[in-house]
Design a protein around this motif. Structure first.
Motif, PDB file in Angstrom:
ATOM      1  N   LEU A  76       0.839  -1.205   0.000  1.00  0.00           N
ATOM      2  CA  LEU A  76       0.000   0.000   0.000  1.00  0.00           C
ATOM      3  C   LEU A  76       0.870   1.251   0.000  1.00  0.00           C
ATOM      4  O   LEU A  76       0.508   2.276   0.564  1.00  0.00           O
ATOM      5  CB  LEU A  76      -0.919  -0.008   1.222  1.00  0.00           C
ATOM      6  CG  LEU A  76      -1.927  -1.138   1.231  1.00  0.00           C
ATOM      7  CD1 LEU A  76      -2.676  -1.181   2.543  1.00  0.00           C
ATOM      8  CD2 LEU A  76      -2.903  -0.972   0.091  1.00  0.00           C
ATOM      9  N   LEU A 135       1.718   0.135   4.859  1.00  0.00           N
ATOM     10  CA  LEU A 135       0.911   1.291   5.245  1.00  0.00           C
ATOM     11  C   LEU A 135       1.695   2.180   6.213  1.00  0.00           C
ATOM     12  O   LEU A 135       1.729   3.414   6.089  1.00  0.00           O
ATOM     13  CB  LEU A 135      -0.361   0.776   5.914  1.00  0.00           C
ATOM     14  CG  LEU A 135      -1.569   1.663   5.985  1.00  0.00           C
ATOM     15  CD1 LEU A 135      -1.987   2.041   4.590  1.00  0.00           C
ATOM     16  CD2 LEU A 135      -2.687   0.930   6.693  1.00  0.00           C
ATOM     17  N   ASP A 139       3.190   6.043   5.789  1.00  0.00           N
ATOM     18  CA  ASP A 139       2.918   7.063   6.794  1.00  0.00           C
ATOM     19  C   ASP A 139       4.222   7.697   7.286  1.00  0.00           C
ATOM     20  O   ASP A 139       4.352   8.922   7.355  1.00  0.00           O
ATOM     21  CB  ASP A 139       2.176   6.393   7.955  1.00  0.00           C
ATOM     22  CG  ASP A 139       1.551   7.403   8.881  1.00  0.00           C
ATOM     23  OD1 ASP A 139       1.130   8.451   8.373  1.00  0.00           O
ATOM     24  OD2 ASP A 139       1.497   7.144  10.090  1.00  0.00           O
ATOM     25  N   SER A 252       0.600  11.358   4.422  1.00  0.00           N
ATOM     26  CA  SER A 252      -0.564  10.649   4.919  1.00  0.00           C
ATOM     27  C   SER A 252      -1.670  11.675   5.196  1.00  0.00           C
ATOM     28  O   SER A 252      -1.367  12.764   5.655  1.00  0.00           O
ATOM     29  CB  SER A 252      -0.160   9.912   6.191  1.00  0.00           C
ATOM     30  OG  SER A 252      -1.238   9.233   6.712  1.00  0.00           O
ATOM     31  N   PRO A 253      -2.930  11.371   4.977  1.00  0.00           N
ATOM     32  CA  PRO A 253      -3.480  10.140   4.437  1.00  0.00           C
ATOM     33  C   PRO A 253      -3.752  10.199   2.932  1.00  0.00           C
ATOM     34  O   PRO A 253      -4.347   9.283   2.404  1.00  0.00           O
ATOM     35  CB  PRO A 253      -4.792  10.003   5.202  1.00  0.00           C
ATOM     36  CG  PRO A 253      -5.222  11.399   5.464  1.00  0.00           C
ATOM     37  CD  PRO A 253      -3.987  12.254   5.503  1.00  0.00           C
ATOM     38  N   LEU A 254      -3.327  11.287   2.260  1.00  0.00           N
ATOM     39  CA  LEU A 254      -3.602  11.381   0.824  1.00  0.00           C
ATOM     40  C   LEU A 254      -2.840  10.317   0.050  1.00  0.00           C
ATOM     41  O   LEU A 254      -3.334   9.755  -0.925  1.00  0.00           O
ATOM     42  CB  LEU A 254      -3.223  12.772   0.304  1.00  0.00           C
ATOM     43  CG  LEU A 254      -4.044  13.929   0.870  1.00  0.00           C
ATOM     44  CD1 LEU A 254      -3.544  15.247   0.336  1.00  0.00           C
ATOM     45  CD2 LEU A 254      -5.500  13.735   0.505  1.00  0.00           C
ATOM     46  N   GLU A 256      -1.987   7.327   0.908  1.00  0.00           N
ATOM     47  CA  GLU A 256      -2.638   6.012   0.974  1.00  0.00           C
ATOM     48  C   GLU A 256      -3.829   5.970   0.027  1.00  0.00           C
ATOM     49  O   GLU A 256      -4.065   4.965  -0.645  1.00  0.00           O
ATOM     50  CB  GLU A 256      -3.107   5.696   2.393  1.00  0.00           C
ATOM     51  CG  GLU A 256      -2.007   5.280   3.337  1.00  0.00           C
ATOM     52  CD  GLU A 256      -1.624   6.378   4.282  1.00  0.00           C
ATOM     53  OE1 GLU A 256      -2.077   7.521   4.058  1.00  0.00           O
ATOM     54  OE2 GLU A 256      -0.864   6.110   5.227  1.00  0.00           O
ATOM     55  N   ALA A 257      -4.581   7.082  -0.038  1.00  0.00           N
ATOM     56  CA  ALA A 257      -5.752   7.105  -0.910  1.00  0.00           C
ATOM     57  C   ALA A 257      -5.338   6.884  -2.363  1.00  0.00           C
ATOM     58  O   ALA A 257      -5.984   6.126  -3.094  1.00  0.00           O
ATOM     59  CB  ALA A 257      -6.494   8.427  -0.751  1.00  0.00           C
ATOM     60  N   ILE A 260      -4.334   3.334  -2.967  1.00  0.00           N
ATOM     61  CA  ILE A 260      -5.523   2.490  -3.102  1.00  0.00           C
ATOM     62  C   ILE A 260      -6.093   2.617  -4.502  1.00  0.00           C
ATOM     63  O   ILE A 260      -6.480   1.622  -5.127  1.00  0.00           O
ATOM     64  CB  ILE A 260      -6.588   2.872  -2.061  1.00  0.00           C
ATOM     65  CG1 ILE A 260      -6.082   2.554  -0.668  1.00  0.00           C
ATOM     66  CG2 ILE A 260      -7.891   2.144  -2.317  1.00  0.00           C
ATOM     67  CD1 ILE A 260      -7.021   3.001   0.402  1.00  0.00           C
ATOM     68  N   VAL A 263      -4.144   0.448  -6.751  1.00  0.00           N
ATOM     69  CA  VAL A 263      -4.534  -0.955  -6.615  1.00  0.00           C
ATOM     70  C   VAL A 263      -5.853  -1.196  -7.348  1.00  0.00           C
ATOM     71  O   VAL A 263      -6.021  -2.189  -8.063  1.00  0.00           O
ATOM     72  CB  VAL A 263      -4.655  -1.340  -5.125  1.00  0.00           C
ATOM     73  CG1 VAL A 263      -5.274  -2.715  -4.976  1.00  0.00           C
ATOM     74  CG2 VAL A 263      -3.292  -1.314  -4.464  1.00  0.00           C
ATOM     75  N   GLY A 302     -15.261   8.431  -6.207  1.00  0.00           N
ATOM     76  CA  GLY A 302     -14.730   7.569  -5.142  1.00  0.00           C
ATOM     77  C   GLY A 302     -15.608   6.349  -4.932  1.00  0.00           C
ATOM     78  O   GLY A 302     -15.131   5.217  -4.861  1.00  0.00           O
ATOM     79  N   ALA A 306     -14.578   2.485  -5.907  1.00  0.00           N
ATOM     80  CA  ALA A 306     -14.579   1.482  -4.835  1.00  0.00           C
ATOM     81  C   ALA A 306     -15.556   0.365  -5.157  1.00  0.00           C
ATOM     82  O   ALA A 306     -15.251  -0.818  -4.957  1.00  0.00           O
ATOM     83  CB  ALA A 306     -14.940   2.138  -3.512  1.00  0.00           C
TER      84      ALA A 306
END
Lengths: 360, 308
Positions: A76, A135, A139, A252-254, A256-257, A260, A263, A302, A306
């Protein structure tokens, strides 16, 4: 359904490395890809911008294909690798005055220390624990490297310009197209190489792979090294696309978004197929960029992406590549049903896209 | 702001945020032990409860009642996610399980963002009494004190329920050996549903304790950072769960308090270190991961069952 979900992890028939003529299906596929590549032309500079964005996501998606699709390691932190690549390109070009063609390999090489650390960690940690670790790495990088003024150029970031023959949108698009297709070709080749087969074996069953004499440690480390380098290259091209890179996107947290989203792109395309990363990027990132202007639809992006991720994982874990293959087989066995259903699927999607563009 | 006894104040603050991590970690561990899925959507499920609370409070429902209603509604999201998505994935398929929980996290977070209208931040009315209590010669926020008490009380009640009631024992049996539990007549799907329901309620409670009170007197805020799939507090919650090896409930709660204290006490450290709160948490998590804490809490057989 559950049976299909298992399919992703089923031992695959390994591709035989034999040179042969292209089949009809492959020719049709190539023609389709050519048509997709020509799509931006009628839309002018906006079309090229969207195309460039999609191609960069395809390159970053290849990074996920290698590490998650081939080696079965959930990472991630793909976008953190891209961030390192973008920032290193920024330092080299804006601060040291290097030409882009030297900054690009440096950007790929700069990911090595991080991917070695993650790779070594991945040997000890399995599945879920590794996902948590990546993750955490993302971060921690956001709190250290991406807050370091000398590496990120402070809040305003780095301003970079494209090298000479690729200044115009169209020429940069062609460059990205060549690079992305070259990388797709290389990652496809990796799949049937010794290292790639070792990765697939490790993904299927680590203990059995070890019993067969595969060095699991080396294989996982290689997967992360290749994945990191691909991420760095993608980030480098991303810096040139945006012309200015700022650090906030990699904190973080952008971050990680976005990882994702990467992925998601790859799962929609087909997680263990390099061409799938390309298809997924075309399918998803183009929509994201086109509807960015239309706030009303962008609001749903979004949820839409998802929902696609969950639905594809449940019902078509092979992604769009699997859909294409299923439709092709249907056309061959029952031509009428196959052609009608394929036309319906394409027509429905084109119609929806047309409706969206009209309404927005 | 920092008064005569900064250490006591900061400790109270750390324990309060630790209580949040602990509650989140309890839910994570409960769901992981009974269903084998690590719930990356934990934060997002709690977020939906906060949205429900905001909606009810804006409709004029008294805040405490709105909070209780939101808490009662919260299991719906988790149970729906289990029934319609997670149940269809075989337990042994780790990669797909992880990816699909991430997809659900993104789905719920995007839903929350859409309901909030994509604003930079949204105000949340507080539901805990605002004020100060004096303790050992210093003044503490009532919200912090109440948060600690509520979290410890709920956690103790939950642990007792898990240990002594019939349903709790059934859940523990499923966690220890699913096949044997099913042979003994325990309904596997029912246990998983209960675990998802209670886990979601714990996540909702954690978020309802922290988000409406983050800004002290002004009440609470939801920022764009909070409506991302993992939010801002899920990573330390993973760390807290890792203290118990992802399987031990009391240790997960203790881990939550440890992470909260470390994060907040670092504020008192000299300058370069006080900015390192996330880094400290990350280093702690990596150490816990490398130690492979789960081997201290489960037998080899249970570990095989969880990992296979």
């Amino acid at each position: 359904m559950t049976q299909q979900a298992v399919e992703v992890m089923k031992p695959l028939e390994l591709p035989a490395v034999v040179r042969r003529r292209l089949t009809g299906a492959e020719l049709a596929g190539l023609a389709g890809l050519g048509a997709i590549a020509l799509l931006p032309i009628p839309f002018g500079s906006f079309g090229f911008f969207v195309g460039q964005f999609a191609l960069i996501y395809a390159i970053l998606g290849l990074s996920v294909v290698v590490v998650t699709g081939y080696a079965g390691l959930v990472s991630l932190m793909t976008y953190s690798f891209a961030g390192i690549g973008a920032m290193v390109t920024g330092i080299a070009m804006a601060s040291w005055g290097w030409p882009f063609w030297l900054a690009l390999p440096l950007a790929a090489a700069a990911t090595i220390p991080v991917s070695v650390i993650v790779g070594v960690t991945s040997v000890r940690l399995k599945g879920l624990y590794l996902a948590i670790a990546t993750l955490t790495f993302a971060d921690a990088l956001g709190e250290t490297f991406f807050k370091w003024d000398r590496a990120t150029g402070g809040l305003s970031g780095w301003v970079v310009s494209r090298p000479h023959p690729f200044r115009s949108d169209a020429s940069y698009y062609v460059l990205l197209l060549v690079v992305a297709m070259g990388l797709v070709w290389m990652v496809t080749g990796l799949r049937s190489s010794r290292v790639g087969r070792a990765m697939l074996a490790v993904r299927t069953n680590e203990r059995e792979a070890q019993a067969l004499g595969i060095n699991v440690y080396k294989t996982k480390l290689t997967a992360f090294l290749i994945s990191g380098a691909l991420g760095g290259i993608g980030g480098s091209f991303l810096a040139l696309l945006l012309k200015q890179v700022t650090r906030s996107a990699f904190q973080s947290p952008l971050v990680e978004a976005t990882s994702i989203l990467l992925v998601t792109v790859v799962v929609i395309g087909g997680i263990d197929r390099p061409l799938g990363a390309f298809l997924g990027a075309v399918a998803l990132v183009v929509q994201q960029q086109v509807f960015q202007g239309a706030r009303f639809f962008f609001a749903y992006f979004g949820i839409y992406s998802a929902a696609l991720l969950v639905l594809f994982l449940l019902y078509r874990p092979g992604g769009l590549m699997q859909v294409v293959r299923l439709q092709w087989r249907l056309i061959q066995t029952r031509p009428r049903v196959g052609i009608i259903s394929t036309a319906l699927i394409i027509g429905l999607n084109v119609g929806l896209a047309w409706l969206f563009v009209r309404l927005s | 702001m920092i008064a005569a006894h900064p250490v006591i104040q900061v400790t109270a603050f750390g324990l309060a945020s630790g209580a949040t991590f602990g509650l989140l970690a309890l839910g994570l561990v409960l769901i992981y032990r009974t269903t084998g899925a690590m719930n990356f959507a934990h934060w997002a499920i709690g977020l939906l409860a906060v949205i429900a609370y905001l909606y009810l409070a804006n409709e004029g429902v008294p805040v405490v009642l709105a909070m209780l209603l939101a808490l009662m509604l919260s299991p719906i999201a988790g149970i729906a996610a289990y029934r319609y998505v997670f149940r269809k994935i075989p337990r042994s398929n780790h990669v797909v399980t992880i990816l699909i929980t991430i997809g659900v996290a993104q789905l719920f977070a995007s839903l929350a963002a859409m309901v909030l209208g994509f604003k930079q931040f949204t105000r949340l009315p507080p539901w805990l009494p605002q004020g100060k209590v004096s303790f050992a010669g210093t003044e503490l926020n009532t919200t912090d004190v109440v948060t600690i008490i509520v979290a410890v009380g709920i956690a103790a009640g939950f642990l007792a329920w898990f240990r002594f009631t019939r349903t709790g024992r059934a859940l523990r049996a499923v966690a220890q050996n699913r096949e044997a539990a099913m042979l003994a007549g325990i309904d596997d799907v029912r246990s998983a549903t209960i675990a998802w329901g209670i886990g979601s309620a714990l996540a909702a409670l954690a978020l309802l304790l922290v988000l409406p009170h983050v800004a002290g007197k002004q009440g609470g805020l939801i920022t764009t950072f909070d409506v991302t799939p993992f939010g801002t507090l899920l990573i330390p919650a993973f760390g807290a769960a890792l203290v118990g090896g992802l399987v031990n409930l009391p240790m997960a709660l203790a881990g939550g308090f440890a992470f909260g204290l470390v994060r907040e006490l670092l504020v008192l450290a000299p300058r370069p270190w006080s900015d390192m709160r996330s880094v400290a948490a990350a280093v702690l998590i990596l150490v816990l991961l490398i130690l492979r804490t789960e081997r201290f809490f489960v037998t080899a057989q249970e570990r095989e069952a969880l990992e296979a």
